[in-house]
Motif scaffolding. Structure first.
Motif, PDB file in Angstrom:
ATOM      1  N   ASP A 148       8.303   3.571  -9.482  1.00 46.88           N
ATOM      2  CA  ASP A 148       7.034   3.905  -8.882  1.00 46.88           C
ATOM      3  C   ASP A 148       6.306   5.746  -9.572  1.00 46.88           C
ATOM      4  OD1 ASP A 148       5.491   6.044  -7.525  1.00 46.88           O
ATOM      5  OD2 ASP A 148       6.779   5.479  -5.247  1.00 46.88           O
TER       6      ASP A 148
ATOM      7  N   LYS B 261       0.946  -1.115  -0.376  1.00 45.71           N
ATOM      8  CA  LYS B 261      -0.220   0.004  -0.259  1.00 45.71           C
ATOM      9  C   LYS B 261       1.083   1.369   0.535  1.00 45.71           C
ATOM     10  CE  LYS B 261      -2.198   1.167   3.895  1.00 45.71           C
ATOM     11  NZ  LYS B 261      -1.996   2.539   3.982  1.00 45.71           N
ATOM     12  N   GLY B 262       0.192   2.218  -0.620  1.00 42.51           N
ATOM     13  CA  GLY B 262       0.995   3.526  -0.545  1.00 42.51           C
ATOM     14  C   GLY B 262       1.487   3.921   0.654  1.00 42.51           C
TER      15      GLY B 262
ATOM     16  N   ALA C 215       2.738   2.303  -5.633  1.00 40.60           N
ATOM     17  CA  ALA C 215       1.207   1.797  -4.785  1.00 40.60           C
ATOM     18  C   ALA C 215       0.077   1.063  -5.420  1.00 40.60           C
ATOM     19  CB  ALA C 215       1.157   3.487  -3.924  1.00 40.60           C
TER      20      ALA C 215
ATOM     21  N   TYR D 197       9.428   0.686  13.702  1.00 35.77           N
ATOM     22  CA  TYR D 197       9.502   1.771  13.983  1.00 35.77           C
ATOM     23  C   TYR D 197      11.126   1.727  14.588  1.00 35.77           C
ATOM     24  CZ  TYR D 197       8.857   6.684  14.764  1.00 35.77           C
ATOM     25  OH  TYR D 197       8.993   7.639  14.191  1.00 35.77           O
ATOM     26  N   ASP D 198      11.611   2.555  13.847  1.00 41.16           N
ATOM     27  CA  ASP D 198      12.977   3.822  14.161  1.00 41.16           C
ATOM     28  C   ASP D 198      13.465   5.269  13.593  1.00 41.16           C
ATOM     29  OD1 ASP D 198      15.702   3.366  14.113  1.00 41.16           O
ATOM     30  OD2 ASP D 198      16.322   1.861  12.511  1.00 41.16           O
TER      31      ASP D 198
ATOM     32  N   GLU E  82      16.720  11.086   7.359  1.00 37.37           N
ATOM     33  CA  GLU E  82      15.766  11.536   6.256  1.00 37.37           C
ATOM     34  C   GLU E  82      15.542  13.047   6.141  1.00 37.37           C
ATOM     35  OE1 GLU E  82      13.646  10.042   3.729  1.00 37.37           O
ATOM     36  OE2 GLU E  82      13.179   8.480   4.161  1.00 37.37           O
TER      37      GLU E  82
ATOM     38  N   ASN F 243       5.434  -2.825   8.797  1.00 37.12           N
ATOM     39  CA  ASN F 243       7.431  -1.922   8.717  1.00 37.12           C
ATOM     40  C   ASN F 243       5.835  -1.103   9.747  1.00 37.12           C
ATOM     41  OD1 ASN F 243       9.178  -0.468   9.034  1.00 37.12           O
ATOM     42  ND2 ASN F 243       7.955   0.445   6.840  1.00 37.12           N
ATOM     43  N   ARG F 244       7.131  -0.614  10.355  1.00 38.62           N
ATOM     44  CA  ARG F 244       6.747   0.585  11.374  1.00 38.62           C
ATOM     45  C   ARG F 244       6.288  -0.414  12.357  1.00 38.62           C
ATOM     46  NH1 ARG F 244       5.454   5.123   7.492  1.00 38.62           N
ATOM     47  NH2 ARG F 244       4.017   4.286   7.016  1.00 38.62           N
TER      48      ARG F 244
ATOM     49  N   GLY G 151       5.847   1.832   3.196  1.00 35.82           N
ATOM     50  CA  GLY G 151       7.072   2.092   3.932  1.00 35.82           C
ATOM     51  C   GLY G 151       8.090   0.927   2.592  1.00 35.82           C
ATOM     52  N   LYS G 152       7.263   0.872   1.177  1.00 37.45           N
ATOM     53  CA  LYS G 152       8.505   0.313   0.267  1.00 37.45           C
ATOM     54  C   LYS G 152       9.143   0.710  -0.480  1.00 37.45           C
ATOM     55  CE  LYS G 152       4.838   0.830  -2.731  1.00 37.45           C
ATOM     56  NZ  LYS G 152       4.483   1.859  -1.518  1.00 37.45           N
ATOM     57  N   THR G 153       9.492   1.999  -0.675  1.00 34.50           N
ATOM     58  CA  THR G 153      10.759   2.494  -0.604  1.00 34.50           C
ATOM     59  C   THR G 153      12.253   2.247   0.563  1.00 34.50           C
ATOM     60  OG1 THR G 153       9.574   4.246  -2.562  1.00 34.50           O
ATOM     61  CG2 THR G 153      12.130   4.657  -1.749  1.00 34.50           C
ATOM     62  N   THR G 154      11.976   2.834   2.027  1.00 30.53           N
ATOM     63  CA  THR G 154      12.537   2.481   2.690  1.00 30.53           C
ATOM     64  C   THR G 154      13.061   0.795   2.419  1.00 30.53           C
ATOM     65  OG1 THR G 154      11.452   4.228   4.018  1.00 30.53           O
ATOM     66  CG2 THR G 154      12.712   2.216   4.672  1.00 30.53           C
TER      67      THR G 154
ATOM     68  N   ILE H 178       9.925  -5.089  10.304  1.00 30.68           N
ATOM     69  CA  ILE H 178      10.931  -3.767  10.969  1.00 30.68           C
ATOM     70  C   ILE H 178      10.421  -3.137  11.808  1.00 30.68           C
ATOM     71  CG2 ILE H 178      12.049  -2.368   9.573  1.00 30.68           C
ATOM     72  CD1 ILE H 178      11.351  -3.322   6.678  1.00 30.68           C
TER      73      ILE H 178
ATOM     74  N   LEU I 184      15.550   5.822  11.162  1.00 28.54           N
ATOM     75  CA  LEU I 184      15.397   6.599   9.773  1.00 28.54           C
ATOM     76  C   LEU I 184      15.006   7.678   9.544  1.00 28.54           C
ATOM     77  CD1 LEU I 184      13.257   3.344   8.896  1.00 28.54           C
ATOM     78  CD2 LEU I 184      15.274   3.770   7.883  1.00 28.54           C
ATOM     79  N   ILE I 185      14.135   8.047  10.564  1.00 27.59           N
ATOM     80  CA  ILE I 185      13.581   9.226  10.572  1.00 27.59           C
ATOM     81  C   ILE I 185      14.740  10.736  10.552  1.00 27.59           C
ATOM     82  CG2 ILE I 185      12.419  11.180  12.573  1.00 27.59           C
ATOM     83  CD1 ILE I 185      10.600   8.172  11.667  1.00 27.59           C
TER      84      ILE I 185
END
Ligand SMILES: Nc1ncnc2c1ncn2[C@@H]1O[C@H](COP(=O)(O)OP(=O)(O)OP(=O)(O)O)[C@@H](O)[C@H]1O
Ligand SMILES: [Mg+2]
Length: 263
Positions: A40, A10-11, A146, A225-226, A233, A198-199, A14-17, A223, A229-230
């Motif tokens: 994408d 889904k959009g 997505a 929540y990290d 970014e 993820n998250r 976290g696919k790209t991550t 995975i 990563l925030i």
């Protein structure tokens, strides 16, 4: 043999991550040649990988086709089409010029399709692109859009491993279910499919675990929540700057090790 890995979901889940983290794992394992395919239309994988993006297949396709048409009308002379060079060779050549070379990974971005309402061209190109250039790489890793266009239009080549990323919510899992249904309906040969949550914060509720069970795709892992990563970014860093002890990287490395064992 090239191994093709696809990341779907889904959009915003976290696919790209996840794609970037899997690529970091491959690089850390000493993979010699990795091609990242950004499928994408909003093309942002290159930023996380730290690879420059000079152009996209979507941006140049129309231009290319017009040039080829004009050239063919004039017997190939205008474009300098070498004798015996077919239109397909010419498109292949252009696709190769769109590969950005990074220090650790090369990247090609599909971009947006040209022309109103035509989503098909760029999807069709994904297959062409992977056919044209994928063979030179040890790994091809595709960050999908997505929606599920690639799957529904059968435009993806055979895939060795598909990671369906979901957040740990019923809404994320509905899309994951849909991806699995489509996988079963279409002729794309996908050897192994896994679900990746993820998250994740805290324990997964039993109701969600029951829902996951029903999807019928093994849960490869979570995975967390990290915050690392925030921070990455916000600083505009690349996945190569993420500390190797970051919980998200550790989780993905363990999962990738399990999923990709046996070559
Ligand atoms: N495990 C995580 N911990 C903390 N933040 C995360 C985690 N995974 C992803 N994020 C953050 O969530 C946001 C969305 O992630 P990402 O861009 O990877 O999603 P996506 O599925 O590719 O989105 P889109 O569908 O728009 O392409 C990003 O800001 C990313 O840093
Ligand atoms: Mg993305």
């Amino acid at each position: 043999m090239t191994k093709t890995i696809a990341v779907a979901g889904k959009g915003g889940v976290g696919k790209t991550t996840a794609t970037a983290l899997f690529i970091r794992y491959l690089v850390e394992q000493g993979a010699r040649a990795v091609l990242a395919v950004d499928a994408d239309p909003s093309s942002n994988l290159h930023m996380l990988l730290g690879v420059p993006l000079e152009g996209t297949v979507g941006d140049t396709r129309e231009e290319m086709l017009q040039e080829v048409q004009a050239s063919l009308v004039q017997g190939g002379a205008a474009m300098g089409l070498a004798a015996g060079m077919t239109k397909a060779d010419y498109l292949d050549y252009h696709i190769r010029t769109l590969i950005s070379e990074g220090d650790h990974v090369d990247l090609i971005a599909m971009g947006r399709p040209e022309g109103p309402g035509c989503y098909c061209a760029v999807n069709h190109n994904l297959r062409e692109v992977i056919d044209a250039v994928g063979g030179a790489y040890q790994y091809v890793v595709i960050d999908n859009e997505a929606g599920l266009e690639h799957l529904s239009r059968r435009t993806t080549r055979d895939v060795d491993a598909m990671f369906i990323v979901s957040d740990p919510t019923p809404r994320g899992l509905i899309t994951a279910e849909r991806v699995v249904e489509l996988r079963d309906e279409v002729a794309v040969n996908i050897k192994n499919t896994w679900l990746v949550l993820n998250r994740v914060v805290g324990a997964i509720p039993d109701s969600l675990l029951a829902r996951i069970e029903k999807i019928g795709v093994p849960l490869l892992g979570d995975i967390p929540y990290d915050e690392a990563l925030i921070a990455l970014e916000m600083e505009g860093g690349t996945i190569m700057d993420l500390p190797l002890d970051a919980p998200s990287y550790q989780a993905v490395a363990a999962m990738a090790g399990r999923a990709l064992k046996g070559g």
